[in-house]
Design an enzyme around this catalytic site. Structure first.
Site, PDB file in Angstrom:
ATOM      1  N   SER A  64      75.397  47.410  47.626  1.00 15.27           N
ATOM      2  CA  SER A  64      73.919  47.330  48.240  1.00 15.27           C
ATOM      3  C   SER A  64      73.916  48.954  48.720  1.00 15.27           C
ATOM      4  CB  SER A  64      73.586  46.569  49.211  1.00 15.27           C
ATOM      5  OG  SER A  64      72.666  46.871  50.099  1.00 15.27           O
ATOM      6  N   TYR A 109      76.398  43.136  57.241  1.00 12.93           N
ATOM      7  CA  TYR A 109      76.091  43.182  55.937  1.00 12.93           C
ATOM      8  C   TYR A 109      76.541  44.425  55.180  1.00 12.93           C
ATOM      9  CZ  TYR A 109      73.232  43.232  51.730  1.00 12.93           C
ATOM     10  OH  TYR A 109      72.651  43.221  50.382  1.00 12.93           O
TER      11      TYR A 109
END
Length: 334
Positions: free
Chosen positions: A175, A201
């Site tokens: 990501s 994350y």
């Protein structure tokens, strides 16, 4: 894809290597990037393949003739997809298998039950921005455990099957969030620093890129590994975000209606780079690199305040080897 061991091109961390360009764009969908490619006889595993990007990846690979196993925590969630592809002309067989990446017992069982060569492993499953620090029974922070450590255990467990394929590919879905959060080797599970959902994350997604850099050690076995940023896509990945956060992102109105912004991709477009890395002849022999919008991304530094590209901290070979050693030891520790 061929069954011969490919001649490997320089990994991303090799200085001065030319960036790989393709004829595709951010709006190309998953089927288009492998149009005309015949995957008959190839076997693939897609984690989190029951919905979203994973389901589109499964569709594209199966429709090209591959035999695909959907590895998911809830196999029943993939039943509709299995029926759909069973009725599709020319599609390869699609199976389901239980897999909980946060549970090493589940990962070990999946590996134990796998028999024969494996041509493609797509590490697609993931969780994002858990609002509270959540730990696995081993004491691992849940995002690092699911997004990285579980996939590391799966890839290393399946390495003999990948090697047996002769020319296998690992695809890791990372990501753009990795840009803001390198791996904190001193406190990866937020035992001493305050827990932050986005830092956790981002760290897990930096770890995902480092996984493919570390996998350069498998080049002699005929195994390539590359990572990617799928871009902005509305999927179940956002399930842990509250309404205020979704409104701050601009994808929810005051009435709770969710609508993608103009630059968001459809799931089929978001899955395109995964499928490109998994099966396109353009990626033959390419390993240790990071892609976005179907193109290899350039390395960026924190000083650039980047919104795209791959962070230098995520492709540092020293950090990749350190993380590989850490993960190997973590898996050994009860």
């Amino acid at each position: 894809m061929t069954t011969n061991t490919p001649a490997f091109r320089d990994p991303l961390n090799a200085p001065g290597h030319p960036l790989l360009a393709t004829p595709f764009t951010a709006r190309t969908d998953a089927r288009e990037v492998i149009e005309g490619v015949d995957l008959t006889g190839r076997r693939a595993v897609v984690t989190g393949g029951a919905s979203g990007l994973g389901a589109e990846t499964v569709r594209a690979l199966a429709e090209a003739g591959a035999e695909v196993t959907v590895a998911t925590r809830r196999p029943e969630a993939a039943e509709r997809l299995v029926r759909e592809l069973a009725a599709a002309d020319g599609a390869g067989p699609v199976h389901t298998a239980p897999l909980d990446l946060a549970d090493l017992t589940s990962v070990d069982a999946f590996v134990r039950d796998w028999h024969g060569p494996l041509d493609i492993l797509v590490a697609n499953a993931g969780i994002m921005a858990l609002p509270e620090r959540t730990l696995t029974p081993r004491g691992w922070e849940m995002q690092l455990a699911t997004n990285y450590l579980g996939h590391f255990a799966l890839a290393t467990g399946l390495h003999p099957s990948l090697r047996a394929a002769g020319s296998a590919r690992i695809v890791v879905v990372s990501s753009g969030a990795h840009l803001s959060a390198p791996v904190d080797f001193d406190d990866p599970h937020f035992e001493h620093r305050p827990y932050d959902p986005w830092a956790a994350y981002g760290q897990s997604k930096s770890a995902d890129v480092l996984l493919v850099v570390g996998a350069r050690r498998w080049a002699a076995d005929g195994v390539t590994a590359n990572a990617l940023n799928p871009g902005y896509v509305l999927t179940n990945l956002q399930r842990h975000l509250d309404d205020d956060t979704m409104r701050a992102f601009g994808v929810m109105d005051d009435d709770g209606n969710v609508t993608p912004l103009p630059y968001y991709k459809t799931p089929a477009q978001g899955a395109a780079t995964s499928v490109l890395l998994a099966a396109s002849p353009l990626l033959e022999g390419v390993t240790g690199r990071y892609f976005e919008d179907n193109q290899e991304a350039r390395i960026v530094t924190d000083e650039e305040n980047p919104t795209g590209g791959v962070a230098a901290h995520a492709v540092d070979p020293g950090a990749a080897d350190r993380l590989w050693e850490y993960a190997t030891e973590a898996l050994r520790t009860p």
